[in-house]
Design a protein around this motif. Structure first.
Motif, mmCIF file in Angstrom:
data_model
loop_
_atom_site.group_PDB
_atom_site.id
_atom_site.type_symbol
_atom_site.label_atom_id
_atom_site.label_comp_id
_atom_site.label_asym_id
_atom_site.label_seq_id
_atom_site.Cartn_x
_atom_site.Cartn_y
_atom_site.Cartn_z
ATOM 1 N N PRO A 189 -3.682 2.966 11.087
ATOM 2 C CA PRO A 189 -4.810 3.167 10.384
ATOM 3 C C PRO A 189 -5.981 3.290 11.338
ATOM 4 N N TYR B 156 -1.718 -0.027 3.742
ATOM 5 C CA TYR B 156 -1.146 1.255 2.956
ATOM 6 C C TYR B 156 -1.056 0.660 1.639
ATOM 7 N N VAL C 35 -7.710 4.573 6.180
ATOM 8 C CA VAL C 35 -6.643 4.489 5.206
ATOM 9 C C VAL C 35 -6.860 3.778 3.974
ATOM 10 N N LYS D 107 1.353 5.806 14.385
ATOM 11 C CA LYS D 107 1.217 5.105 13.134
ATOM 12 C C LYS D 107 1.800 3.948 13.072
ATOM 13 N N ARG E 299 0.352 3.254 -1.538
ATOM 14 C CA ARG E 299 1.732 3.404 -2.122
ATOM 15 C C ARG E 299 1.623 3.220 -3.657
#
Ligand code: PBG
Ligand code: ZN
Length: 349
Positions: A262, A215, A286, A209, A219
């Protein structure tokens, strides 16, 4: 290979004397269907689901058009629809009201994670229910572990992860998916599960990761207010060898499946890992990847369905067995159409 021959033009014909022509494999829809190497099926896809505490209606997530935060009492319906669409697995993310320095709600028997797992398993007992095991949505600081002074403490976080996965297993989770990127997390979790009798609960490790900039929409969706970054525990996007070592370490710690995250920007990692392990591999398309495709599609720049199918095929071609994607459910009817093959419109009755 084929090109050692002299290129000759036959004086009698317009054609060159080529030794091999790839278009012989592509000349008709039926032929293209026959030689297609990579197949994606609905059961290869895993649907992430967000469940928020204290809401009564589904909430649209602005950065992820078409994705919602669901109230707890609607999770069962969401899981049923996913099953009917052809999916066999969901990945649960909680968006809790209760946050503290350690994310203690995640190991509470009355906590959101436990309630989500129970609701999902109750709705469709056959569904493979995976929980994301981390702390970042459940902590005030937004980090994936216990913050002590100015750092995230690895081993204190491991102890909390152990508590969390045992509670998740008791609630009925089929697999736990540790995403905190703490060193030794798979080993710590395997030991905790085995010592409490949950030898059949599997571990899908977020093994490779990266500390990615993709991301952001997640979030926002998971209400994680991280200040700073995760560069001390997630992998630098520049590091291919380290990512392979992370994954192989998790295999030694007895992970049942390994994830690369991702997705599309990290297919080289997936491909190399495919040649180094026999474990099932999982790619995570993602939130930032989803958001970019949606945004371009909304502007009419790309054909959403075709692009999504191309990404899914690419994950499988690179070596993924499964793909976690916010498109999972939307893609099921698209896959059915794709899998009929190009030749199906020419069928005679
Ligand atoms: C939590 C977690 C994250 C994602 C999955 N689990 C965010 C992060 O590490 O900051 C990202 C998923 C996505 O962007 O779709 N550790
Ligand atoms: Zn986290």
């Amino acid at each position: 290979m084929f090109w050692n021959n002299r290129l000759a033009k036959n004086a009698d014909k317009d054609a060159f004397d080529l030794p091999f022509r790839f278009r012989r494999q592509r000349k008709s829809a039926a032929m293209r269907d026959m030689v297609r190497e990579t197949i994606v099926l609905p059961q290869h896809l895993v649907l992430p689901i967000f469940v928020a505490e204290g809401i009564t209606e589904p909430e649209a997530i602005e950065s992820l058009p078409g994705v919602y935060r669901y109230p707890e009492n609607q999770l069962g319906g969401v899981v049923r629809n996913a099953w009917l669409a052809g999916l066999r697995s969901v990945l649960l993310f909680g968006v809790p009201n209760k946050k503290d320095n350690e994310g203690s709600d995640t190991w509470s028997e009355k906590g959101l994670m436990v309630r989500m797992i129970k609701a999902a398993k109750e709705a469709v007992p056959e569904m493979v229910v995976i929980t994301d095991n981390c702390f970042c949505s459940y902590t005030t600081h937004g980090h994936c572990g216990v913050v002590v002074g100015d750092h995230v403490d690895n081993d204190l976080s491991l102890q909390n992860l152990q508590k969390q996965v045992v509670i998740a297993a008791e609630a009925g989770a089929d697999m736990v998916a540790p995403s905190a990127m703490m060193d030794g997390q798979v080993l710590a979790i395997r030991e905790a599960l085995d010592m409490t009798g949950f030898t059949d609960v599997g571990i899908l490790s977020y093994a490779s990761k990266f500390a990615s900039n993709l991301y952001g929409p997640f979030r926002a969706a998971a209400d994680c207010d991280l200040k700073g970054d995760r560069k001390t525990y997630q992998i630098d996007p520049a590091n291919r060898r380290q990512a392979i070592m992370e994954a192989l370490a998790d295999e030694e710690e007895a992970a049942d499946m390994l994830m690369v995250k991702p997705g599309i920007m990290y297919l080289d990692i997936l491909s190399e890992l495919r040649s180094q392990t026999e474990l099932p591999l999982v790619a995570y398309q993602v939130s930032g990847e989803y958001a970019m495709i949606k945004a371009a599609a909304e502007k009419g720049i790309i054909d959403e369905q075709k692009i999504v199918l191309e990404t899914l095929v690419s994950f499988r071609r690179a070596g993924a067995d499964m793909i976690i994607s916010y498109y999972a459910e939307q893609a099921c009817p698209w896959l059915d159409e794709l899998n009929k093959g190009e030749g199906h419109d020419r069928q005679q009755d």
